[in-house]
Motif scaffolding. Structure first.
Motif, PDB file in Angstrom:
ATOM      1  N   LEU A 123      41.811  43.883  37.966  1.00 24.42           N
ATOM      2  CA  LEU A 123      41.086  42.654  38.260  1.00 24.42           C
ATOM      3  C   LEU A 123      39.580  42.856  38.189  1.00 24.42           C
ATOM      4  CD1 LEU A 123      43.169  41.228  41.252  1.00 24.42           C
ATOM      5  CD2 LEU A 123      43.037  40.294  38.932  1.00 24.42           C
ATOM      6  N   GLN A 124      39.109  43.989  38.691  1.00 24.15           N
ATOM      7  CA  GLN A 124      37.672  44.217  38.771  1.00 24.15           C
ATOM      8  C   GLN A 124      37.058  44.737  37.468  1.00 24.15           C
ATOM      9  OE1 GLN A 124      36.027  45.967  42.335  1.00 24.15           O
ATOM     10  NE2 GLN A 124      37.900  45.570  43.481  1.00 24.15           N
ATOM     11  N   THR A 125      37.897  45.137  36.535  1.00 27.24           N
ATOM     12  CA  THR A 125      37.371  45.639  35.262  1.00 27.24           C
ATOM     13  C   THR A 125      37.774  44.730  34.102  1.00 27.24           C
ATOM     14  OG1 THR A 125      39.295  47.120  35.071  1.00 27.24           O
ATOM     15  CG2 THR A 125      37.273  48.040  36.018  1.00 27.24           C
ATOM     16  N   VAL A 126      39.063  44.632  33.837  1.00 30.51           N
ATOM     17  CA  VAL A 126      39.542  43.827  32.709  1.00 30.51           C
ATOM     18  C   VAL A 126      39.428  42.335  32.999  1.00 30.51           C
ATOM     19  CG1 VAL A 126      41.550  43.311  31.262  1.00 30.51           C
ATOM     20  CG2 VAL A 126      41.095  45.671  31.974  1.00 30.51           C
ATOM     21  N   GLY A 127      39.777  41.925  34.222  1.00 28.84           N
ATOM     22  CA  GLY A 127      39.731  40.519  34.600  1.00 28.84           C
ATOM     23  C   GLY A 127      40.917  39.733  34.080  1.00 28.84           C
ATOM     24  N   LYS A 129      42.868  36.320  32.238  1.00 35.68           N
ATOM     25  CA  LYS A 129      42.704  35.394  31.127  1.00 35.68           C
ATOM     26  C   LYS A 129      42.162  34.066  31.642  1.00 35.68           C
ATOM     27  CE  LYS A 129      46.642  36.936  28.312  1.00 35.68           C
ATOM     28  NZ  LYS A 129      47.996  36.550  27.823  1.00 35.68           N
ATOM     29  N   ASP A 130      41.472  33.359  30.783  1.00 42.70           N
ATOM     30  CA  ASP A 130      41.036  32.009  31.115  1.00 42.70           C
ATOM     31  C   ASP A 130      42.259  31.141  31.422  1.00 42.70           C
ATOM     32  OD1 ASP A 130      38.419  32.726  30.663  1.00 42.70           O
ATOM     33  OD2 ASP A 130      38.359  31.911  28.622  1.00 42.70           O
ATOM     34  N   GLY A 131      42.172  30.371  32.497  1.00 45.78           N
ATOM     35  CA  GLY A 131      43.255  29.473  32.866  1.00 45.78           C
ATOM     36  C   GLY A 131      44.307  30.094  33.756  1.00 45.78           C
ATOM     37  N   ILE A 132      44.249  31.417  33.974  1.00 42.15           N
ATOM     38  CA  ILE A 132      45.185  32.111  34.865  1.00 42.15           C
ATOM     39  C   ILE A 132      44.454  32.477  36.150  1.00 42.15           C
ATOM     40  CG2 ILE A 132      46.624  34.164  35.164  1.00 42.15           C
ATOM     41  CD1 ILE A 132      47.825  32.207  33.221  1.00 42.15           C
ATOM     42  N   VAL A 285      55.407  45.338  33.797  1.00 45.39           N
ATOM     43  CA  VAL A 285      54.190  45.185  33.011  1.00 45.39           C
ATOM     44  C   VAL A 285      53.388  44.066  33.648  1.00 45.39           C
ATOM     45  CG1 VAL A 285      53.222  44.692  30.746  1.00 45.39           C
ATOM     46  CG2 VAL A 285      55.382  45.940  30.933  1.00 45.39           C
ATOM     47  N   LEU A 286      52.161  44.341  33.958  1.00 48.49           N
ATOM     48  CA  LEU A 286      51.312  43.312  34.556  1.00 48.49           C
ATOM     49  C   LEU A 286      50.923  42.299  33.488  1.00 48.49           C
ATOM     50  CD1 LEU A 286      49.070  45.599  36.792  1.00 48.49           C
ATOM     51  CD2 LEU A 286      51.130  44.327  37.441  1.00 48.49           C
ATOM     52  N   GLN A 287      50.758  41.065  33.909  1.00 47.42           N
ATOM     53  CA  GLN A 287      50.370  40.014  32.962  1.00 47.42           C
ATOM     54  C   GLN A 287      49.380  39.061  33.625  1.00 47.42           C
ATOM     55  OE1 GLN A 287      53.942  37.899  31.837  1.00 47.42           O
ATOM     56  NE2 GLN A 287      54.342  37.177  33.898  1.00 47.42           N
ATOM     57  N   GLY A 288      48.738  38.295  32.768  1.00 44.11           N
ATOM     58  CA  GLY A 288      47.672  37.409  33.238  1.00 44.11           C
ATOM     59  C   GLY A 288      46.302  38.007  33.031  1.00 44.11           C
ATOM     60  N   PHE A 289      46.240  39.299  32.699  1.00 43.60           N
ATOM     61  CA  PHE A 289      44.952  39.942  32.454  1.00 43.60           C
ATOM     62  C   PHE A 289      44.428  39.590  31.063  1.00 43.60           C
ATOM     63  CE2 PHE A 289      46.693  42.540  35.837  1.00 43.60           C
ATOM     64  CZ  PHE A 289      45.586  42.750  36.652  1.00 43.60           C
ATOM     65  N   ALA A 290      43.114  39.691  30.907  1.00 45.91           N
ATOM     66  CA  ALA A 290      42.493  39.374  29.623  1.00 45.91           C
ATOM     67  C   ALA A 290      42.935  40.341  28.533  1.00 45.91           C
ATOM     68  CB  ALA A 290      40.970  39.385  29.760  1.00 45.91           C
ATOM     69  N   LYS A 291      43.237  41.578  28.918  1.00 43.15           N
ATOM     70  CA  LYS A 291      43.757  42.592  28.005  1.00 43.15           C
ATOM     71  C   LYS A 291      44.851  43.363  28.744  1.00 43.15           C
ATOM     72  CE  LYS A 291      39.491  43.124  25.321  1.00 43.15           C
ATOM     73  NZ  LYS A 291      38.461  44.084  24.812  1.00 43.15           N
ATOM     74  N   PRO A 292      45.742  44.058  28.005  1.00 42.08           N
ATOM     75  CA  PRO A 292      46.927  44.627  28.648  1.00 42.08           C
ATOM     76  C   PRO A 292      46.650  45.713  29.683  1.00 42.08           C
ATOM     77  CG  PRO A 292      47.291  44.397  26.302  1.00 42.08           C
ATOM     78  CD  PRO A 292      45.830  44.133  26.534  1.00 42.08           C
ATOM     79  N   VAL A 293      47.225  45.511  30.855  1.00 38.43           N
ATOM     80  CA  VAL A 293      47.244  46.488  31.937  1.00 38.43           C
ATOM     81  C   VAL A 293      48.692  46.585  32.394  1.00 38.43           C
ATOM     82  CG1 VAL A 293      46.462  47.047  34.269  1.00 38.43           C
ATOM     83  CG2 VAL A 293      44.908  45.883  32.695  1.00 38.43           C
ATOM     84  N   ALA A 294      49.270  47.787  32.363  1.00 38.62           N
ATOM     85  CA  ALA A 294      50.679  47.941  32.730  1.00 38.62           C
ATOM     86  C   ALA A 294      50.821  48.843  33.948  1.00 38.62           C
ATOM     87  CB  ALA A 294      51.480  48.509  31.562  1.00 38.62           C
ATOM     88  N   ASP A 295      51.730  48.460  34.802  1.00 36.23           N
ATOM     89  CA  ASP A 295      52.045  49.234  36.001  1.00 36.23           C
ATOM     90  C   ASP A 295      53.318  50.030  35.755  1.00 36.23           C
ATOM     91  OD1 ASP A 295      51.842  50.069  38.684  1.00 36.23           O
ATOM     92  OD2 ASP A 295      53.215  48.489  39.330  1.00 36.23           O
ATOM     93  N   LEU A 296      53.452  51.144  36.437  1.00 30.34           N
ATOM     94  CA  LEU A 296      54.652  51.970  36.370  1.00 30.34           C
ATOM     95  C   LEU A 296      55.241  52.122  37.765  1.00 30.34           C
ATOM     96  CD1 LEU A 296      53.226  54.892  34.196  1.00 30.34           C
ATOM     97  CD2 LEU A 296      54.910  53.211  33.411  1.00 30.34           C
ATOM     98  N   SER A 297      56.543  52.220  37.831  1.00 27.40           N
ATOM     99  CA  SER A 297      57.162  52.658  39.071  1.00 27.40           C
ATOM    100  C   SER A 297      56.763  54.108  39.321  1.00 27.40           C
ATOM    101  CB  SER A 297      58.679  52.559  38.961  1.00 27.40           C
ATOM    102  OG  SER A 297      59.305  53.287  39.999  1.00 27.40           O
ATOM    103  N   ARG A 298      56.560  54.459  40.591  1.00 22.39           N
ATOM    104  CA  ARG A 298      56.211  55.866  40.854  1.00 22.39           C
ATOM    105  C   ARG A 298      57.389  56.804  40.605  1.00 22.39           C
ATOM    106  NH1 ARG A 298      52.882  55.394  46.365  1.00 22.39           N
ATOM    107  NH2 ARG A 298      53.792  53.295  46.353  1.00 22.39           N
TER     108      ARG A 298
END
Length: 316
Positions: A123-127, A129-132, A285-298
């Protein structure tokens, strides 16, 4: 060929850069090695170590640190330069800035960090998408044989992030999931808003939340094939839909995107599908970001990391 294999084949045509900020984790190192050796992606590891043939960057000593700090401070006006530098030196934030500034196409993290930290950095780096207005997550679910018709893939959301989304947040999740599905499934997204009710078969505030979310999503994306509220069988099985659903629907009985009403339903639903249906579940996989950011299970395996990287790069 299922969706995952199709995406791997596509990734090999033009390998992109994926940044892996948890470079000290053995699973990440092995996944990076395989991504590189198999020609799937160009991995970038963050950390002080060195791996033959793979790009490795130490945020503490990187020549990009000053540039990233300035860019981060510029987009976060309330943060002074010292705080910005301290944050950007952290691998999750450094990776996010690489994605934001185009030095990598996607960021994959979560093997050694909780989801909330990955989201916070994104959120603090990629941010967004517009409208999300809110980040969410999805799983790409590859069912090996759906109803005797062969392999079929679905997008399930939200199964990892939003515990009890409001109607407005459900609409956000639905729109983000449709955009994800359009890039991943090779088919038109058909979005089902799920409930324990099918089009008024039950009356409850939880049903009303889903129907309100549906109306909001329809208003924001009038061309999208989205409908509900549906029980899961009405969304997926044409014969059931024929008995339960009133009138024509572009989604009933043929949904490929399932929007769950809360995290209980989503998390339980994807895991039951994974283990009872022997499906492959890629994500979250996280979504709504301006560019792809994916989360993994630990608890992610090397194969999980590779599959998540492939999905994230497809979204790029």
């Amino acid at each position: 060929m299922d969706a995952i294999q199709s995406l791997i084949a596509k990734a090999k045509e033009s390998p992109c850069r994926v940044v892996l900020p948890e470079g000290a984790d053995g699973r990440i190192l092995e996944a990076a090695r395989r991504l590189k050796d198999d020609g799937i992606a160009e991995p970038v590891l963050l950390g002080p170590g060195a791996v033959d043939g793979i790009s490795c960057i130490d945020p503490e000593t990187s020549e990009d640190l000053d540039h990233f700090t300035e860019a981060y401070a510029a987009q976060n006006a309330k943060i002074d330069a010292k705080v910005a530098r301290r944050l950007v030196r952290k691998p999750l934030y450094f990776a996010g800035m690489m994605v934001r500034l185009g030095d990598a196409e996607a960021m994959i993290a979560g093997a050694a960090n909780p989801t909330r930290r990955v989201i916070e950095a994104g959120l603090q780096t990629v941010g967004l998408k517009d409208g999300i207005e809110r980040a969410s997550s999805f799983f790409l679910i590859a069912v090996p044989d759906f109803q005797g018709q062969g392999p079929k893939s679905f997008v399930f959301a939200d199964c990892a992030v939003n515990i009890d989304p409001t109607a407005e947040e459900l609409a956000d999740i639905a729109l983000a999931s449709a955009a994800s599905a359009e890039k991943l499934l090779g088919d038109q997204p058909r979005v089902a808003m799920l409930s324990f009710s099918t089009q008024g078969s039950a009356s409850h505030e939880r049903v009303a939340k889903v129907t309100r979310g549906l109306e909001i999503a329809k208003g924001q994306a009038p061309g999208l094939a989205i409908d509900g509220e549906f029980q899961a069988d009405s969304a997926l099985i044409a014969a059931v839909a024929a008995n339960k659903v009133k009138g024509k629907s572009p989604v009933a009985g043929q949904a490929n995107v399932l929007i769950f009403p809360d995290l209980d339903a989503g998390n339980i639903g994807y895991k039951l599908t994974q283990y009872f249906g022997q499906a492959q579940a890629v994500g979250p996989v996280l979504q709504g970001f301006a560019k792809p950011v994916a989360d993994l299970s630990r608890g992610a395996s090397v194969d999980d990391i590779i599959a998540t990287a492939v999905v994230a790069l497809a979204l790029a």
